[in-house]
Design a protein around this motif. Structure first.
Motif, PDB file in Angstrom:
ATOM      1  N   PHE A   1       7.315  54.784  56.995  1.00 13.85           N
ATOM      2  CA  PHE A   1       8.645  54.787  57.583  1.00 13.85           C
ATOM      3  C   PHE A   1       8.568  55.249  59.038  1.00 13.85           C
ATOM      4  CE2 PHE A   1       9.658  54.824  53.141  1.00 13.85           C
ATOM      5  CZ  PHE A   1      10.909  54.232  53.040  1.00 13.85           C
ATOM      6  N   GLU A   2       9.523  54.790  59.842  1.00  9.34           N
ATOM      7  CA  GLU A   2       9.623  55.265  61.218  1.00  9.34           C
ATOM      8  C   GLU A   2      11.082  55.590  61.516  1.00  9.34           C
ATOM      9  OE1 GLU A   2       9.279  52.236  64.469  1.00  9.34           O
ATOM     10  OE2 GLU A   2       8.703  50.921  62.814  1.00  9.34           O
ATOM     11  N   LYS A   3      11.300  56.525  62.413  1.00 12.93           N
ATOM     12  CA  LYS A   3      12.652  56.948  62.766  1.00 12.93           C
ATOM     13  C   LYS A   3      13.308  55.888  63.652  1.00 12.93           C
ATOM     14  CE  LYS A   3      15.290  60.642  64.899  1.00 12.93           C
ATOM     15  NZ  LYS A   3      15.231  61.899  65.630  1.00 12.93           N
ATOM     16  N   ARG A   4      14.561  55.573  63.347  1.00 13.24           N
ATOM     17  CA  ARG A   4      15.329  54.607  64.130  1.00 13.24           C
ATOM     18  C   ARG A   4      16.668  55.252  64.503  1.00 13.24           C
ATOM     19  NH1 ARG A   4      12.422  49.749  62.978  1.00 13.24           N
ATOM     20  NH2 ARG A   4      13.548  48.690  64.623  1.00 13.24           N
ATOM     21  N   THR A   5      17.157  54.921  65.666  1.00 17.68           N
ATOM     22  CA  THR A   5      18.463  55.367  66.129  1.00 17.68           C
ATOM     23  C   THR A   5      19.252  54.117  66.487  1.00 17.68           C
ATOM     24  OG1 THR A   5      17.448  57.380  67.012  1.00 17.68           O
ATOM     25  CG2 THR A   5      19.682  56.862  67.760  1.00 17.68           C
ATOM     26  N   VAL A   6      20.377  53.915  65.797  1.00 22.06           N
ATOM     27  CA  VAL A   6      21.071  52.629  65.856  1.00 22.06           C
ATOM     28  C   VAL A   6      22.573  52.826  66.028  1.00 22.06           C
ATOM     29  CG1 VAL A   6      21.609  50.556  64.484  1.00 22.06           C
ATOM     30  CG2 VAL A   6      19.313  51.527  64.436  1.00 22.06           C
ATOM     31  N   GLU A   7      23.153  51.929  66.816  1.00 21.84           N
ATOM     32  CA  GLU A   7      24.607  51.803  66.889  1.00 21.84           C
ATOM     33  C   GLU A   7      24.984  50.706  65.894  1.00 21.84           C
ATOM     34  OE1 GLU A   7      24.960  50.723  71.011  1.00 21.84           O
ATOM     35  OE2 GLU A   7      24.948  52.825  71.659  1.00 21.84           O
ATOM     36  N   PRO A   8      25.479  51.075  64.714  1.00 17.80           N
ATOM     37  CA  PRO A   8      25.753  50.063  63.681  1.00 17.80           C
ATOM     38  C   PRO A   8      26.999  49.245  64.008  1.00 17.80           C
ATOM     39  CG  PRO A   8      26.388  52.240  62.917  1.00 17.80           C
ATOM     40  CD  PRO A   8      25.769  52.428  64.259  1.00 17.80           C
ATOM     41  N   TYR A   9      26.841  47.911  64.046  1.00 19.41           N
ATOM     42  CA  TYR A   9      27.931  47.006  64.393  1.00 19.41           C
ATOM     43  C   TYR A   9      28.575  46.354  63.175  1.00 19.41           C
ATOM     44  CZ  TYR A   9      27.184  46.808  69.460  1.00 19.41           C
ATOM     45  OH  TYR A   9      27.112  47.089  70.801  1.00 19.41           O
ATOM     46  N   HIS A  10      27.747  45.976  62.213  1.00 22.95           N
ATOM     47  CA  HIS A  10      28.275  45.192  61.101  1.00 22.95           C
ATOM     48  C   HIS A  10      27.441  45.425  59.845  1.00 22.95           C
ATOM     49  CE1 HIS A  10      30.884  41.740  59.966  1.00 22.95           C
ATOM     50  NE2 HIS A  10      29.964  41.591  59.024  1.00 22.95           N
ATOM     51  N   LEU A  11      28.103  45.462  58.707  1.00 23.59           N
ATOM     52  CA  LEU A  11      27.459  45.571  57.410  1.00 23.59           C
ATOM     53  C   LEU A  11      27.821  44.315  56.633  1.00 23.59           C
ATOM     54  CD1 LEU A  11      25.891  47.556  55.549  1.00 23.59           C
ATOM     55  CD2 LEU A  11      28.108  48.340  54.733  1.00 23.59           C
TER      56      LEU A  11
ATOM     57  N   GLY B   1      22.772  46.089  63.961  1.00 26.45           N
ATOM     58  CA  GLY B   1      23.118  47.092  64.955  1.00 26.45           C
ATOM     59  C   GLY B   1      22.217  47.074  66.164  1.00 26.45           C
ATOM     60  N   HIS B   2      22.678  47.762  67.180  1.00 23.25           N
ATOM     61  CA  HIS B   2      21.928  47.878  68.430  1.00 23.25           C
ATOM     62  C   HIS B   2      20.949  49.037  68.296  1.00 23.25           C
ATOM     63  CE1 HIS B   2      21.344  49.292  72.631  1.00 23.25           C
ATOM     64  NE2 HIS B   2      21.112  48.007  72.778  1.00 23.25           N
TER      65      HIS B   2
END
Length: 148
Positions: free
Chosen positions: A19-29, A40-41
């Motif tokens: 696993f790796e850490k991700r930081t995301v601006e979630p736009y749509h599910l 997401g971005h």
């Protein structure tokens, strides 16, 4: 997502061993072909990414908010995909289906670019242009499995 809060989580790509850490601006599910995805971005990669929810763990909101791009449309984002794979180019495909499989091809729109040419004996040639051939192989092979 509704509150436009940045999300941090650990993510394991399909071909990754960890696993790796991700930081995301979630736009749509969205649930596409019986699988849940977050679109997401990705802040570190500076581009839109697609995340399978089942490959995420330890998701937490950061408390930091963001403004969604008004230009984002999931329909536009996936327009050249048979499912969720994103553009890598355009590949024109032509698939010949026998009478058995041809009927189900005619019954619905599988992709906006599809064209169907009727052939003799009830067969068809099914043409479409996709951004990736990754999803079309299992799609085609699934129809052969219906006969068994």
């Amino acid at each position: 997502m509704r509150k436009s809060v940045v999300l941090e989580f650990e993510y394991k790509k399909l071909d990754a061993s960890s696993f790796e850490k991700r930081t995301v601006e979630p736009y749509h599910l969205a649930c596409i072909q019986n699988q849940w995805y977050c679109f997401g971005h990705d802040i570190n990669r500076r581009e839109m990414r697609t995340f399978v929810l089942a490959r995420m763990r330890n998701a937490v909101g950061t408390g930091q908010t963001f403004t969604k791009s008004k230009r984002f449309s999931l329909q536009d984002h996936l327009k050249d995909s048979l499912g969720v794979f994103l553009p890598r180019g355009n590949t024109a495909s032509a698939i010949r289906f026998d009478k058995f499989a041809a009927q189900t091809r005619r019954e619905r729109v599988w992709h906006p670019s599809q064209q169907i040419q009727e052939l003799t004996g009830g067969e068809i040639e099914f043409r479409l242009t996709l951004s990736s051939l990754h999803e079309i192989e299992p799609w085609v092979l699934s129809w052969e499995n219906m006969r068994k």
